[in-house]
Design a protein around this motif. Structure first.
Motif, PDB file in Angstrom:
ATOM      1  N   ASP A 101     -97.411  -8.507  48.217  1.00 21.43           N
ATOM      2  CA  ASP A 101     -97.412  -8.942  46.816  1.00 21.43           C
ATOM      3  C   ASP A 101     -96.683 -10.268  46.678  1.00 21.43           C
ATOM      4  O   ASP A 101     -95.699 -10.529  47.374  1.00 21.43           O
ATOM      5  CB  ASP A 101     -96.712  -7.910  45.925  1.00 21.43           C
ATOM      6  CG  ASP A 101     -97.538  -6.633  45.757  1.00 21.43           C
ATOM      7  OD1 ASP A 101     -98.729  -6.655  46.096  1.00 21.43           O
ATOM      8  OD2 ASP A 101     -96.962  -5.632  45.290  1.00 21.43           O
ATOM      9  N   ALA A 136    -109.748  -6.056  33.631  1.00 18.55           N
ATOM     10  CA  ALA A 136    -109.152  -6.581  34.857  1.00 18.55           C
ATOM     11  C   ALA A 136    -109.180  -8.104  34.858  1.00 18.55           C
ATOM     12  O   ALA A 136    -110.028  -8.724  34.216  1.00 18.55           O
ATOM     13  CB  ALA A 136    -109.914  -6.056  36.071  1.00 18.55           C
ATOM     14  N   ASN A 153    -104.299  -3.294  36.126  1.00 18.03           N
ATOM     15  CA  ASN A 153    -105.693  -3.585  36.416  1.00 18.03           C
ATOM     16  C   ASN A 153    -105.784  -4.594  37.549  1.00 18.03           C
ATOM     17  O   ASN A 153    -105.061  -5.597  37.559  1.00 18.03           O
ATOM     18  CB  ASN A 153    -106.396  -4.141  35.176  1.00 18.03           C
ATOM     19  CG  ASN A 153    -106.382  -3.151  34.023  1.00 18.03           C
ATOM     20  OD1 ASN A 153    -106.763  -1.993  34.184  1.00 18.03           O
ATOM     21  ND2 ASN A 153    -105.908  -3.597  32.862  1.00 18.03           N
ATOM     22  N   VAL A 154    -106.679  -4.317  38.483  1.00 15.15           N
ATOM     23  CA  VAL A 154    -106.806  -5.156  39.672  1.00 15.15           C
ATOM     24  C   VAL A 154    -108.165  -5.845  39.658  1.00 15.15           C
ATOM     25  O   VAL A 154    -109.190  -5.214  39.374  1.00 15.15           O
ATOM     26  CB  VAL A 154    -106.645  -4.318  40.950  1.00 15.15           C
ATOM     27  CG1 VAL A 154    -106.746  -5.202  42.187  1.00 15.15           C
ATOM     28  CG2 VAL A 154    -105.318  -3.584  40.950  1.00 15.15           C
ATOM     29  N   SER A 155    -108.171  -7.128  39.966  1.00 17.61           N
ATOM     30  CA  SER A 155    -109.410  -7.892  39.971  1.00 17.61           C
ATOM     31  C   SER A 155    -110.275  -7.539  41.167  1.00 17.61           C
ATOM     32  O   SER A 155    -109.831  -6.854  42.102  1.00 17.61           O
ATOM     33  CB  SER A 155    -109.099  -9.392  40.009  1.00 17.61           C
ATOM     34  OG  SER A 155    -108.699  -9.785  41.317  1.00 17.61           O
ATOM     35  N   VAL A 212    -103.492  -8.998  39.673  1.00 10.84           N
ATOM     36  CA  VAL A 212    -103.076  -7.763  39.014  1.00 10.84           C
ATOM     37  C   VAL A 212    -102.410  -8.115  37.687  1.00 10.84           C
ATOM     38  O   VAL A 212    -101.615  -9.062  37.616  1.00 10.84           O
ATOM     39  CB  VAL A 212    -102.080  -6.968  39.895  1.00 10.84           C
ATOM     40  CG1 VAL A 212    -101.736  -5.629  39.254  1.00 10.84           C
ATOM     41  CG2 VAL A 212    -102.643  -6.767  41.294  1.00 10.84           C
ATOM     42  N   ARG A 225    -106.370 -10.508  45.447  1.00  6.83           N
ATOM     43  CA  ARG A 225    -106.707  -9.868  44.179  1.00  6.83           C
ATOM     44  C   ARG A 225    -105.607 -10.181  43.162  1.00  6.83           C
ATOM     45  O   ARG A 225    -104.435 -10.302  43.539  1.00  6.83           O
ATOM     46  CB  ARG A 225    -106.827  -8.342  44.320  1.00  6.83           C
ATOM     47  CG  ARG A 225    -107.947  -7.865  45.236  1.00  6.83           C
ATOM     48  CD  ARG A 225    -107.891  -6.342  45.369  1.00  6.83           C
ATOM     49  NE  ARG A 225    -108.856  -5.812  46.316  1.00  6.83           N
ATOM     50  CZ  ARG A 225    -110.064  -5.368  45.978  1.00  6.83           C
ATOM     51  NH1 ARG A 225    -110.434  -5.394  44.701  1.00  6.83           N
ATOM     52  NH2 ARG A 225    -110.881  -4.886  46.885  1.00  6.83           N
ATOM     53  N   TYR A 275    -100.132 -11.127  42.480  1.00  7.23           N
ATOM     54  CA  TYR A 275    -101.318 -11.156  43.332  1.00  7.23           C
ATOM     55  C   TYR A 275    -101.076 -10.267  44.549  1.00  7.23           C
ATOM     56  O   TYR A 275     -99.945 -10.137  45.034  1.00  7.23           O
ATOM     57  CB  TYR A 275    -101.622 -12.581  43.794  1.00  7.23           C
ATOM     58  CG  TYR A 275    -102.002 -13.513  42.660  1.00  7.23           C
ATOM     59  CD1 TYR A 275    -103.319 -13.630  42.246  1.00  7.23           C
ATOM     60  CD2 TYR A 275    -101.030 -14.259  42.001  1.00  7.23           C
ATOM     61  CE1 TYR A 275    -103.671 -14.487  41.204  1.00  7.23           C
ATOM     62  CE2 TYR A 275    -101.370 -15.109  40.958  1.00  7.23           C
ATOM     63  CZ  TYR A 275    -102.687 -15.209  40.564  1.00  7.23           C
ATOM     64  OH  TYR A 275    -103.038 -16.049  39.528  1.00  7.23           O
ATOM     65  N   GLN A 276    -102.152  -9.659  45.023  1.00 12.36           N
ATOM     66  CA  GLN A 276    -102.106  -8.873  46.254  1.00 12.36           C
ATOM     67  C   GLN A 276    -102.874  -9.632  47.331  1.00 12.36           C
ATOM     68  O   GLN A 276    -104.063  -9.926  47.166  1.00 12.36           O
ATOM     69  CB  GLN A 276    -102.744  -7.500  46.053  1.00 12.36           C
ATOM     70  CG  GLN A 276    -101.975  -6.581  45.125  1.00 12.36           C
ATOM     71  CD  GLN A 276    -102.678  -5.245  44.912  1.00 12.36           C
ATOM     72  OE1 GLN A 276    -103.857  -5.097  45.253  1.00 12.36           O
ATOM     73  NE2 GLN A 276    -101.971  -4.287  44.348  1.00 12.36           N
ATOM     74  N   GLU A 312    -112.092  -8.543  44.628  1.00 17.17           N
ATOM     75  CA  GLU A 312    -111.557  -9.262  45.775  1.00 17.17           C
ATOM     76  C   GLU A 312    -112.114 -10.678  45.814  1.00 17.17           C
ATOM     77  O   GLU A 312    -113.282 -10.916  45.508  1.00 17.17           O
ATOM     78  CB  GLU A 312    -111.939  -8.510  47.051  1.00 17.17           C
ATOM     79  CG  GLU A 312    -111.215  -8.952  48.292  1.00 17.17           C
ATOM     80  CD  GLU A 312    -111.513  -8.027  49.461  1.00 17.17           C
ATOM     81  OE1 GLU A 312    -110.589  -7.431  50.004  1.00 17.17           O
ATOM     82  OE2 GLU A 312    -112.717  -7.896  49.807  1.00 17.17           O
TER      83      GLU A 312
END
Length: 1015
Positions: A316, A269, A345-347, A340, A338, A301-302, A349
């Motif tokens: 997004d 991630a 894969n998501v980092s 992506v 986060r 990014y989220q 928070e």
């Protein structure tokens, strides 16, 4: 004209390549193989005495082929050269004796004046078997399987038997080569013959070759493209080990993974975003953060928002700035981010950031861009502060009001405003314009910046332009209600000398003693500068007490703070260090601002140094600066502007535009208004090139058309490094290597769908036509000469003069005469591109006057004089180019010959789609300014074909048969033999014969009434 077969200058192309450098790693091959760093080379080149040159005939239709050549260091053969013989299907060949030369220069010809000389550079060939096919050089025998051939000497030397091999992978994505050769020697052995052995394609972006090392454990190597350009590790050669090795960007990785092997699943991630900040602006919040890292790259990014009555919202974005609008007033919001990657894969928070919104604006942001094709809309360009004064209460003269002479004329520099512009929208519409380009709207702090290019608070509209009921939003909405677009001038390159509020504002040294108290205002902690409000202690709206400090600020980096210099002011006052913002004093942080003075306007420093002492140059390759600017301009996108004019675009690297600012604009418009609105959001850049050639002094990086293209290769992920890599690579590649386009050109008489896949997102002001508009014929021929280098020249913004220069870099407003103006307009309104007029030109306003002399003379005596005096009275437009009523002075203005000319030109252009969006051609046409244009759109059933001539006569051959009707006179001509002849209509007049295709594509016939020029 017969083309010259080769250059008279005998300096090898390879040497020129070496002199310029390519990414700091590509150098020219010398006459002998590249030398090792510390010991002599044992070369086998002496044994290689011939070159067998194979030339592809597949795309040629010559009856005979000649090779015209010179061995390196030798003389050229006599023209046309030596005849080549048939080799096999689609190939001819010739074996050339080279003596002890390491290669040859070559061109090819049919012996009758047609040449292939590698676009003027000649071919630089090596030895052994060489193929030349459509400009590409490779090393092989294309006829090896076509029948017996005379035996060739082996391309590779015999290597000792042994257990060791080296598999060498070389990255082509960073050099742009289509052919790669490996020139090497095993440790202690002999070099291969120049240029070495060919490498084979391995996978996208990589070539490879496995070589036998015998009993040794490594090799020395260099790489080349087979045409004289080398990567020999800056003259040091590469030292490679046995096993699998990769070479990319001069970085050697031993015992590497196979770059072409199936990639292992990405399970790692990205890192969590850092430095998240949230800043409220009314009922909007701007969130920014530093980029996250990932082993294979972050894709988006989220952004998660909590707070308010709508609960949790996830959005997004691909940028590192996010503008959240339409929130609830006086409400606390919390944001986390986060990262992506492409695998999903998501980092983790990020740390949260919070902001509390303020009051909801009294005038909600209701603007929505009109979203139509920008080529339909002629542009009227105004300096808002000089156009029309609708509200005298927001007029301000600044510190130069008396000195400049403006006070004597009762003409404050900030005079016109949005209210005045709203009041005269019908005047602009009555002339026929449907788009208005306005100068920058952000709050600026220059003592003399009525034109708006010295931004200070990029998130705030300058109050000197707004009034009750006439805010910037009101202007946008009022224009849209009349079907008119607003194009906002924006500045990404620099702020004012006082920095950018919210990013960095410097403190300068100042003592309010007897000498300087007139200049340094007493500090008032309760007062905030806005350019309009008068500070009570000083009595000034241009108060500066917040900018000065006698005490050295915490974290000061300015050298010699407050120490006296050996200089005095014009009044004789002592000048101190750090008294005036400067790039070289250390006053501005290097991370956010560049710290040098520009030295060469066509050099690399033109994009990385200050243009002037009051224009602090942003470090636009810094993510914090990018976030600040993207967030600011998102605000104006959200208000519904229809496009941006990009000021000083040439002073920002193309990589930064293409990676950051242009995608951010597209993303924001798409997010707010949809994909169609984004496609038609008009972005056009000022790439100032004041020369009369196609490429600005031969420099692609400083030429307008260069900025219309995406990058041609990958560069470093670091924006600052990428900018330098791109600059060096493109300078080295030169003009001949640049992409070409047929998007503006008809194919015969047929319109074709343009290929915009390589479009950067930036269109351009047509600087070459502008420079040549002293004469319309010059402008026409120079303009079309550049069109194949522009991604799509039908989007070029075309004007005669502007707030900066007249034609040929004149400092005066255009004074060529009314007839010449009419001719220029007739060309602009019917040729490709978007016609644009600088305010007042419709009455030759201030012709011959200096466009600008700063505060050294009154504005009334310049080309930027106040225009509102010519607009007094009332005017109502019933449609574009049509006025139903006008009284007072504005009625006289609209009756001027050029104003009437513009009205009819706009009527004609609006009625003929080919004149708005069509491609063009001069094929089969005689006449100086004569061309055919066509636009076809299957979705709407539109097919528009027009034959145009400006001022002079013309004959059109090979055009479709049928009935043609002139939009100027109504004359009808029936073509049955593909030929139509038009007599000269006279200077400034024109003819527009439209093919009558019936139905919705019927020719309109005569449009409007005869006027002073169109008759």
């Amino acid at each position: 004209m017969r083309r010259t077969p080769h250059r008279l200058l005998r300096r090898p192309l390879a040497a020129a390549v070496a002199a310029a450098g390519l990414l700091g790693l590509l150098t020219a091959v010398p006459q002998a193989p590249p030398a090792p760093a510390s010991e002599p080379v044992a070369s086998s080149a002496a044994a290689e005495t011939t070159a067998t040159v194979f030339y592809s005939t597949r795309t040629r239709n010559w009856s005979v082929y000649y090779l015209h050549y010179s061995p390196d260091g030798g003389s050229w053969t006599a023209v046309p050269g030596t005849r080549m013989e048939a080799a096999c299907t689609d190939w001819v060949k010739l074996t050339v004796p080279l003596g002890d030369a390491g290669g040859l220069k070559a061109t090819f010809t049919d012996g009758s004046g047609t040449w292939d000389n590698n676009a003027g550079r000649n071919y630089d060939l090596g030895t052994g078997n060489i193929t030349v096919q459509d400009g590409t050089v490779a090393h092989s025998d294309p006829c090896a399987d076509a029948g017996p051939e005379e035996p060739e000497e082996p391309e590779e030397p015999e290597e000792p038997d042994g257990p060791n091999t080296a598999s060498v992978y070389y990255a082509t994505s960073t050099v742009g080569w289509s052919t790669v050769n490996l020139h090497y020697r095993p440790h202690g052995g002999a070099w291969t013959a120049v240029p070495g052995i060919g490498m084979e394609a391995a996978c996208t972006g990589w070539v490879k070759r496995t070589v036998d090392l015998g009993s040794v454990a490594g090799l020395q190597a260099a790489f080349n493209n087979g045409n004289g350009v080398w990567d020999n590790n800056n003259g040091s050669d590469y030292t490679l080990a046995a096993g699998l090795t990769t070479v990319k960007d001069r970085t050697v990785t031993a015992s590497a993974k196979d770059p072409c092997a199936a990639e292992e699943p990405d399970t790692e991630a990205p890192s969590a975003p850092t430095a998240v900040k949230a800043t409220a602006d009314g009922v909007a919040v701007v969130v920014t953060w530093e980029p996250a890292t990932d082993d294979r790259g972050v894709t988006k990014y989220q952004v998660t928002r909590t707070g308010g009555t709508k609960g949790t919202v996830v959005s997004d974005t691909t940028s590192t700035v996010f503008s959240d609008t339409g929130l609830e007033a006086r409400t606390a919001y919390r944001y986390t981010v986060r990262a992506v990657d492409a695998a999903g894969n998501v980092s983790a928070e990020s740390a949260p950031a919070s902001a509390t919104t303020g009051e909801k604006p009294t005038s909600p942001a209701t603007g929505t861009p009109l979203g139509t094709d920008p080529r339909k809309d002629p542009i009227y360009f105004v300096l808002t502060a000089r156009f029309n004064d609708g509200d005298p209460t927001n007029n301000r003269g600044g510190s130069q009001h008396e000195k400049s002479g403006n006070a004597a004329n009762d003409d404050p520099m900030f005079r016109g405003d949005f209210k005045g512009l709203v009041q005269k929208l019908d005047y602009i519409k009555g002339l026929g314009f449907s788009a208005i380009w306005i100068t920058p709207v952000v709050l600026n702090r220059s003592d003399y910046d009525y034109h708006g290019y010295h931004g200070y608070d990029f998130y705030k509209v300058d109050p000197r332009l707004e009034s009750a009921g006439a805010s910037y939003q009101d202007l946008i909405d009022a224009a849209h209600a009349k079907g008119m677009k607003i194009y906002q001038d924006v500045v990404h390159n620099h702020s004012s000398r006082w920095g950018a509020k919210g990013l960095f504002t410097p403190k300068a040294y100042g003592v309010r003693d007897a000498q300087w108290s007139w200049y340094y205002d007493e500090k008032n902690d309760g007062f905030t500068y806005d350019g309009l409000t008068v500070e009570p202690k000083s009595g000034k709206s241009y108060y500066n007490g917040d900018l000065w400090s006698t005490a050295e600020p915490t974290g000061n980096t300015c050298v010699g703070w407050g120490t006296p210099t050996g200089h005095t002011s014009p009044e004789g006052y002592r000048i101190y260090n750090c008294q005036w913002p400067s790039p070289t004093s250390g006053m501005f942080p290097k991370a956010l601002y560049h710290t040098c003075w520009i030295g060469n306007w066509e050099g690399e420093d033109s994009r990385s140094c200050w243009l002037h002492d009051d224009l602090a140059d942003f470090n636009t390759e810094n993510a914090q600066v990018q976030n600040y600017l993207i967030g600011a301009y998102n605000k104006y996108i959200d208000m519904g502007v229809d496009g941006f004019r990009l000021d000083t675009a040439v002073h920002i690297p193309r990589t930064t535009w293409n990676r950051r600012f242009l995608p951010a604009i597209q993303e924001r418009v798409t997010q707010r208004f949809g994909a169609e609105a984004a496609r038609n959001f008009f972005v056009f850049g000022e790439v100032a090139a004041f020369v009369n050639d196609k490429w600005n002094r031969g420099s692609v990086n400083h030429s307008a058309q260069f900025f219309t293209w995406k990058e041609r290769k990958e560069y470093s992920a670091d924006d600052e490094k990428a900018a330098l890599e791109m600059y060096d690579y493109e300078q080295q590649q030169g003009t001949a290597a640049q992409p070409v386009s047929d998007n503006a050109f008809l194919k015969g008489n047929a319109y074709h769908a343009p290929d915009r896949s390589r479009f950067s997102g930036m269109n351009i002001i047509d600087m070459r036509m502008h420079m040549n508009f002293g004469d319309a014929d010059n402008a026409f021929h120079n303009g079309k000469d550049s069109d194949d280098a522009v991604n799509d020249a039908t989007y070029n913004v075309v004007y005669v003069d502007s707030h900066d220069y007249g034609p040929n870099k004149s400092s005066d407003r255009y004074t060529g005469g009314t007839d010449a103006w009419a001719e220029n307009m007739s060309l602009m309104w019917t040729f490709r591109g978007i016609p644009t007029l600088y305010y007042g030109s419709e009455i030759e306003f201030q012709k011959g006057k200096k466009i600008d002399c700063g505060p050294t003379c009154p504005l009334a005596s310049t080309g930027r004089a106040y225009f509102g005096d010519h607009l007094t009275g009332e005017v109502t437009a019933s449609d574009f180019g049509k006025v139903s009523s006008a009284t007072g002075k504005v009625a006289d203005t609209l009756a001027a010959p050029l104003a009437k000319h513009l009205q009819r030109l706009n009527e004609i252009r609006r009625a003929v789609p080919a004149l708005q969006m069509g491609q063009y051609s001069t094929e089969g046409i005689s006449g100086s300014m004569a061309y055919k244009r066509r636009y076809t759109d299957a979705a709407s059933g539109t097919d528009s074909f027009a034959l145009v001539t400006v001022s002079g006569s013309a004959t059109y051959t090979g055009v479709p048969n049928g009935t043609y009707k002139d939009a100027v006179t109504g004359d009808t001509k029936v073509v049955s033999s593909g030929t139509l002849t038009v007599p000269a209509p006279g200077k400034g007049n024109l003819r527009v014969y439209v093919l009558d295709l019936g139905g919705k594509n019927a020719a309109p016939g005569k449009i409007g009434a005869a006027g002073p020029y169109l008759r």
